[in-house]
Design a protein around this motif. Sequence first.
Motif, mmCIF file in Angstrom:
data_model
loop_
_atom_site.group_PDB
_atom_site.id
_atom_site.type_symbol
_atom_site.label_atom_id
_atom_site.label_comp_id
_atom_site.label_asym_id
_atom_site.label_seq_id
_atom_site.Cartn_x
_atom_site.Cartn_y
_atom_site.Cartn_z
ATOM 1 N N ARG A 176 -18.845 104.866 -7.769
ATOM 2 C CA ARG A 176 -20.204 105.233 -7.738
ATOM 3 C C ARG A 176 -20.208 106.440 -6.788
ATOM 4 O O ARG A 176 -19.959 106.211 -5.485
ATOM 5 C CB ARG A 176 -21.261 104.425 -7.614
ATOM 6 C CG ARG A 176 -21.444 103.477 -8.820
ATOM 7 C CD ARG A 176 -22.691 102.487 -8.187
ATOM 8 N NE ARG A 176 -22.954 101.487 -9.337
ATOM 9 C CZ ARG A 176 -23.673 101.535 -10.231
ATOM 10 N NH1 ARG A 176 -24.332 102.724 -10.345
ATOM 11 N NH2 ARG A 176 -24.125 100.469 -11.370
ATOM 12 N N PRO A 177 -20.650 107.747 -7.131
ATOM 13 C CA PRO A 177 -20.949 108.711 -6.595
ATOM 14 C C PRO A 177 -22.379 108.535 -5.878
ATOM 15 O O PRO A 177 -23.385 108.830 -6.626
ATOM 16 C CB PRO A 177 -20.579 110.083 -7.371
ATOM 17 C CG PRO A 177 -20.960 109.463 -8.644
ATOM 18 C CD PRO A 177 -20.640 108.099 -8.683
ATOM 19 N N ASP A 178 -22.693 107.958 -4.779
ATOM 20 C CA ASP A 178 -23.768 107.645 -4.473
ATOM 21 C C ASP A 178 -24.903 108.293 -3.351
ATOM 22 O O ASP A 178 -25.710 108.242 -2.980
ATOM 23 C CB ASP A 178 -23.911 106.221 -3.838
ATOM 24 C CG ASP A 178 -23.121 105.974 -2.678
ATOM 25 O OD1 ASP A 178 -22.527 106.876 -2.132
ATOM 26 O OD2 ASP A 178 -22.735 104.892 -2.125
ATOM 27 N N GLY A 179 -23.838 109.380 -3.266
ATOM 28 C CA GLY A 179 -24.273 110.402 -1.879
ATOM 29 C C GLY A 179 -24.826 110.029 -0.545
ATOM 30 O O GLY A 179 -25.350 110.537 0.009
ATOM 31 N N VAL A 180 -24.273 108.602 -0.331
ATOM 32 C CA VAL A 180 -24.423 108.255 0.920
ATOM 33 C C VAL A 180 -23.260 108.419 1.750
ATOM 34 O O VAL A 180 -22.085 108.078 1.437
ATOM 35 C CB VAL A 180 -24.649 106.543 1.070
ATOM 36 C CG1 VAL A 180 -25.058 106.106 2.358
ATOM 37 C CG2 VAL A 180 -26.041 106.432 -0.023
ATOM 38 N N PRO A 181 -23.214 109.077 2.907
ATOM 39 C CA PRO A 181 -22.016 109.281 3.726
ATOM 40 C C PRO A 181 -21.361 108.012 4.238
ATOM 41 O O PRO A 181 -22.129 107.000 4.672
ATOM 42 C CB PRO A 181 -22.598 110.278 4.961
ATOM 43 C CG PRO A 181 -24.073 110.580 4.801
ATOM 44 C CD PRO A 181 -24.298 109.704 3.824
ATOM 45 N N GLY A 195 -16.437 108.731 -7.635
ATOM 46 C CA GLY A 195 -16.425 109.486 -8.909
ATOM 47 C C GLY A 195 -15.276 109.530 -9.387
ATOM 48 O O GLY A 195 -14.990 109.765 -10.688
ATOM 49 N N GLU A 196 -14.126 108.978 -8.843
ATOM 50 C CA GLU A 196 -12.888 108.834 -9.401
ATOM 51 C C GLU A 196 -12.698 107.394 -10.056
ATOM 52 O O GLU A 196 -13.532 106.550 -9.835
ATOM 53 C CB GLU A 196 -11.646 108.905 -8.339
ATOM 54 C CG GLU A 196 -11.622 110.472 -7.946
ATOM 55 C CD GLU A 196 -10.484 110.630 -7.079
ATOM 56 O OE1 GLU A 196 -10.241 111.975 -6.654
ATOM 57 O OE2 GLU A 196 -10.098 109.582 -6.405
ATOM 58 N N ALA A 197 -11.750 107.130 -10.888
ATOM 59 C CA ALA A 197 -11.445 106.053 -11.690
ATOM 60 C C ALA A 197 -10.011 105.439 -11.189
ATOM 61 O O ALA A 197 -9.085 106.262 -11.047
ATOM 62 C CB ALA A 197 -11.684 106.311 -13.145
ATOM 63 N N VAL A 198 -9.913 104.175 -11.440
ATOM 64 C CA VAL A 198 -8.685 103.612 -11.467
ATOM 65 C C VAL A 198 -8.433 102.564 -12.543
ATOM 66 O O VAL A 198 -9.682 101.863 -13.031
ATOM 67 C CB VAL A 198 -8.647 102.825 -10.031
ATOM 68 C CG1 VAL A 198 -9.588 101.536 -9.889
ATOM 69 C CG2 VAL A 198 -7.363 102.135 -10.042
ATOM 70 N N GLU A 199 -7.588 102.571 -12.980
ATOM 71 C CA GLU A 199 -7.125 101.737 -14.397
ATOM 72 C C GLU A 199 -6.220 100.521 -14.251
ATOM 73 O O GLU A 199 -5.264 100.738 -13.495
ATOM 74 C CB GLU A 199 -6.603 102.481 -15.529
ATOM 75 C CG GLU A 199 -6.354 101.768 -16.865
ATOM 76 C CD GLU A 199 -6.029 103.151 -17.974
ATOM 77 O OE1 GLU A 199 -6.784 103.305 -18.465
ATOM 78 O OE2 GLU A 199 -4.768 103.315 -17.884
ATOM 79 N N THR A 230 -13.681 110.722 -17.797
ATOM 80 C CA THR A 230 -14.361 109.442 -17.226
ATOM 81 C C THR A 230 -15.663 109.065 -17.939
ATOM 82 O O THR A 230 -16.518 109.898 -18.147
ATOM 83 C CB THR A 230 -14.757 109.336 -15.707
ATOM 84 O OG1 THR A 230 -13.508 109.403 -15.103
ATOM 85 C CG2 THR A 230 -15.074 108.006 -15.342
ATOM 86 N N ALA A 231 -15.698 107.793 -18.983
ATOM 87 C CA ALA A 231 -16.833 107.632 -19.660
ATOM 88 C C ALA A 231 -17.576 106.400 -18.935
ATOM 89 O O ALA A 231 -16.833 105.473 -18.496
ATOM 90 C CB ALA A 231 -16.112 107.188 -21.122
#
Length: 846
Positions: free
Chosen positions: A836-841, A782-786, A72-73
């Motif tokens: 986005r991996p924002d760290g918020v539950p 953190g994962e992507a979708v195309e 992922t870029a």
Amino acid sequence: MTLIGFLYIFSSVGMLSVFLLAGLILALSIPGTKSESATLRFLGQTDFVVNESSTAVVRLVVERVGDPVNVTALVLLEGVDTGDFEAINAAAFLLSTESRKTIFIAVRDDDLPEADETFTFNLRLQVSTCLQVYLLDLFSSQTEEIAVDEFRGKNQNVSFTLIREKGTYGTVTVNFEIADGPNPAIEDVNPDRGSITLPVGQAVARFNILIQDDQIPEDDEVFSVRLTGVTGGALLKPNASSIQLRIRRNDSPLRFLHSVMAVPESAAVIALNVTRGRLAVDGPLIGSVETEVSIDYMVVSVEGLGSATPTVDFLDLQPVRTIRFPPSVFKTSLLFNISDDTVPEIAESFHVILLEDTIRGDAVLVSPNSVLVTIEPNDKPYGVLSISSSGFIQPFRINEDLTQRFDGIVIVRNGGSYGAVSANWSISRNSSNGSSVSDDLSPEVGTVKFAAGQVTAVIPLSIVQDDQPEEAEAFVFKLLPKTVTGNAEVDEPMQMVFFIQDSDDVYGRFLFDPAKEQSIQSQPEGRFLSLHFVRNGGTLGEVSMALTALYIPAGPVNPELARDQVLNVSRSINVVFSHERAAHVILPIRNDAFLQNGAHFFLQLESLELVDISPLIPSNSPRFSGPLNLTLTVTPDIANGEIGFISNTTVVLYEPEDTNSSLVSLHLRRDGTDGKALVFWSIQPTGANRADVTRSDLTPFNGSVVFLSGQSDAFINLTVLADNIPEVNETMLLTLDRSNVDNQILKAGFTSREMIIVENDDPGGVFEFSPFSRGPWIINEGEAVELHVVRTQGQLLKQLVRYVVVPSGSAEFYGATGILEFKPGEQDVVVALVARPDGVPEVRVP
């Protein structure tokens, strides 16, 4: 002030310096974005210069090298969001089976005035870069003194060079002035102030100062040429914003030392001094004196009494009539020998004149440029009375209408002036006219008296003013030798002819007849100008009146725009009056002449001349009175036809949507409606896609239009046809080709119309997510979708498609908003989203 960015772009192999000038500057930084077994990098171009517009899109290609793993870029804008981009981040997800992906960065078009802006986008897991900005100044390039000469007989240009250092962004205007000289600079140079504009990208400008040949003696003149100010964000270089301009001393004055010299007949050799470099006898040196100059002179002695005779009364002792001044020589002399004889003579004079047109070298002629040498009267102690020579050089002409008293006849006493003397005089007519002299002037006899020492006396005459038109009359004034007293003598000239000029408009006042119409006529036998003239006042004498007749096309009445080959006569016409009060003049118009509606015939009264005049002296009449010119305008019923479109603007056509065809009518107009005319027209496709224009789009492609006699309007009818084929704008040119008759012409500037059939049937296409990208998708942070966006129907145009993720958008996804670019022919574009991996539950969003 112009900003120029220096961008430092880092890669895994070192550092690359890029210098960019204009527009929006993007720098991409790649400080080693690696996964455990693969490396991401930008492929191809990594620095861009773009203009701010709604269609500006940058394509970035991300490449993976190394192991074939999923990567992922992220492409992120460094720094704060200034609102210059549609999105400040984008994402790309590369599957193990893919080696590269394209990311779009779209520019936002705002209305804010801005200088160049530099931005850095980073390809990273977590990396950023920096930007450095420098200023651009404007400098003058010349600091030395410029010395120039003022050339005689011509002006010269001095060229100055202005150099713009450190950058060429923006338009810069530099003001300059020339001052600090011994006198206002405008007296020697032109202009003495102004401005120089350097447009975007220009680093050097040249401007000229004209050194004027003012023909004024001058020493060195030093002026300061200064740059006084600059606009457009630049600066003046402190030590290079002025230059000294020196105009070397010039125009050394040449003159006689004295303007008058009286010498006795016994003077023998006399010297006439000519000086160089001084404006006064004891004045300081001025002008250039270091070079040789020369000038020719001439000796003038008018034949007759009072004039000295060359070789008899004086002799020019110079071998050639050229005066030369070597360098630094300031005075020379012309030598003349005065002949001493025993013949009684009145004062005799001759002139020595310096000739300005013969100056060679840097010099000018100043006053006195001539000297009058008078050989004093001799051998007659009581004087010799005669008529002054002034009345013989040009005979006296007295204007009865303007003169009540005439004091022009002067009696001179040459030789000695001891004692009182006198002589009688008389005036008689010098013609067969038997009327008394007193009918025109008085007195007709008298005595001229000289007191001791007196050398001139005036004969006063009273002029009779009446309202009777009279031709010029000649009179003879005579000194009577046998009546002289006081031991004086009377010598030639003893008689003189003078004239009272014609009076009270005896030969007439000429003008356009205000009681009759001046007109342009059209008759079965042809067209012509009908002009009427009247002669007021006296009708004596045969008078030739010259006038000019010009044909001027429609527009301003400017004789310089006149055209020939319209009238059947020349431009200049003579009308002769033989004692008539009135004259009717017919000026025929050529049968093949084209008369434009609104054109003009301009008639100008030029001059009047007496065909036979006696006596042969200039007359006060004939003369013009009233307006000296008039203008006749060509009206439509007389004008020839001039055919054209009523407008030359572009015609916009639309392919019909609800019907198979639509009709379009284009309006033609004819100025000048006489006769029948047939106009042929044709249509030619133009533009890059001219081959796509066919008869299935529009018909017909050629034809003709008929104007009947008296008809001023007609129409060209075209049919626009409908189809279901996607098409871009189609451009055609409708042209009026020719008329079937020579005197019906096409109107310049209105013989063609551009026509555009507007793009139709969705030439740019219809956009949607592909069936495979419509979801629903379930992904982790953190994962992507195309997602694939596809285009159907037309693919003829470049199209920009905006997308956005709602409701959370950029708060939840990288690449949540942006613009996709579809090039012509491109059907499928891919966009990637990364949670986005924002760290918020968070709980799962349904």
